[in-house]
Design an enzyme around this catalytic site. Structure first.
Site, PDB file in Angstrom:
ATOM      1  N   LYS A  55       0.854  -1.208   0.000  1.00  0.00           N
ATOM      2  CA  LYS A  55       0.000   0.000   0.000  1.00  0.00           C
ATOM      3  C   LYS A  55       0.877   1.240   0.000  1.00  0.00           C
ATOM      4  O   LYS A  55       2.052   1.190   0.393  1.00  0.00           O
ATOM      5  CB  LYS A  55      -0.949   0.024   1.199  1.00  0.00           C
ATOM      6  CG  LYS A  55      -0.295   0.056   2.602  1.00  0.00           C
ATOM      7  CD  LYS A  55       0.133   1.412   3.116  1.00  0.00           C
ATOM      8  CE  LYS A  55       0.655   1.382   4.542  1.00  0.00           C
ATOM      9  NZ  LYS A  55       1.445   2.554   4.947  1.00  0.00           N
TER      10      LYS A  55
ATOM     11  N   ASP B 191      -2.666  -1.105  10.683  1.00  0.00           N
ATOM     12  CA  ASP B 191      -2.796  -1.025   9.227  1.00  0.00           C
ATOM     13  C   ASP B 191      -3.399  -2.286   8.608  1.00  0.00           C
ATOM     14  O   ASP B 191      -3.456  -2.391   7.389  1.00  0.00           O
ATOM     15  CB  ASP B 191      -1.407  -0.800   8.591  1.00  0.00           C
ATOM     16  CG  ASP B 191      -1.015   0.672   8.592  1.00  0.00           C
ATOM     17  OD1 ASP B 191      -1.864   1.509   8.971  1.00  0.00           O
ATOM     18  OD2 ASP B 191       0.127   0.977   8.216  1.00  0.00           O
TER      19      ASP B 191
END
Ligand code: C5P
Length: 327
Positions: free
Chosen positions: A39, A170
């Site tokens: 990401k 996350d």
């Protein structure tokens, strides 16, 4: 995002006793292979410190089209000792003991479901560690997905998100499969509106990381030490985000990372190279998460080999460089 295979050989009926013990439905799957994307943070506003020691964020995070691959196989190896999981990794630098988030996620899954079968994990690693590219968190969420398929537990999105949040801030964002807005310490996830996603999807970029990594806890500690002037007020973060969502500007206009000043102060090689890329090629550049990976958006016709040559010249021939796109 993931695929699973049915590998049970005819004439070798599956042992069911453990399933019956845990009252879970029996899944026919023996192997699950899950893509585990990297990401980047397109927008990362750290808005303040919480009483639990974590920080509140307003962030826009997008998965990329490159990442790791996690293969989970039920009974794939002879079970040795009491451990329910084994883990091996293509990268010898990555710890495969209890520090690996794949194991933490697997343990959280077992605690939630009572599933008792032995699973061998194999992690094919491509995302560098200590990069701010979410590799470990993505692997953890991939493990939850794999075990959810293999066990037949069929946990819903909300339960998986809760387990993912227990493993790491996350982790939940990787359940969405597209760009998200992340709030709280990372557990509040909402998909980015489709019109905004269209401005991001498929956009090419270059990811690059020096051989040094940045510790995420260290970066947040530096923020806390410089508080309150290092935080972006939440109202300002939300104002910038909604102005971008409601407008038509591309990702470059959204770009912001509260952690850049604290990381750049110590790791001078990062801002020096990002400035050079801006000046020489007119590129828009930023750091992802707590670094040390950075990215540059690649406009059409960008001189990619010259850009890569500049990165390697600044950070050494062995640094990580990879072309990617927002997925
Ligand atoms: O949740 P995770 O274990 O990935 O976080 C690593 C560290 O980063 C935390 O221990 C904390 O120091 C810091 N952090 C934070 N606020 C967040 C996310 C992470 O302070 N929202």
């Amino acid at each position: 995002m993931s695929c699973a295979s049915r590998r049970r050989r005819p004439g070798h009926p599956r042992k069911r006793s453990n399933h019956l013990e845990s009252n879970l439905p029996v899944s026919e799957l023996r192997t699950a292979t899950v893509f585990s994307p990297a990401k980047i943070n397109l927008f990362l506003a750290v808005t303040g410190r919480r009483i639990d020691g974590f920080h509140d964020l307003v962030s826009v995070v997008a998965p990329l089209d490159f990442g790791d691959r996690l293969i989970a196989e039920v009974g794939g190896k002879e079970r040795i000792g009491p451990a329910q999981f084994s883990l091996d990794c293509s990268d010898p630098e990555v710890p495969v003991d209890g520090r690996n988030l794949v194991r933490k996620a697997a343990e959280a899954f077992v605690a939630a479901t009572g599933w008792r079968e032995f699973v061998a994990f194999r992690l094919e690693k491509h995302i560098p560690v200590g990069a701010g590219l979410g590799g470990g968190s993505s692997n953890a969420t991939a493990a939850l997905r794999a075990l959810n398929q293999l066990s037949g537990a069929n946990l819903g999105r909300a339960t998986l998100a809760k387990l993912a949040a227990e493993v790491g801030s996350d982790c939940p964002l990787f359940l969405e499969g597209g760009p998200v807005i992340m709030r709280g310490r990372g557990e509040k996830i909402e998909p980015l509106p489709e019109l905004a996603v269209r401005r991001l999807r498929g956009r090419p970029l270059l990811i690059f990381k020096p051989s040094l990594g940045v510790s995420t806890p260290w970066a947040y500690e530096q923020m806390a030490a410089g508080a309150p002037q290092t935080y972006l007020p939440v109202e300002e973060a939300e104002r910038r985000l909604s102005a971008w969502i409601e407008g038509t500007a591309d990702a470059v206009a959204l770009q912001y990372n509260s952690l850049e000043p604290v990381v750049f102060r110590k790791f001078l090689a990062l801002p020096v190279l990002l400035d050079r890329l801006r000046i020489r090629f007119g590129l828009s550049t930023a750091m992802s998460g707590s670094g040390s990976a950075c990215f540059a958006w690649l406009p059409p016709g960008a001189p990619i080999s010259e850009i890569i040559a500049m990165v390697r010249d600044a950070w050494g021939a062995g640094c990580f460089v990879r072309q990617a796109a927002v997925s």
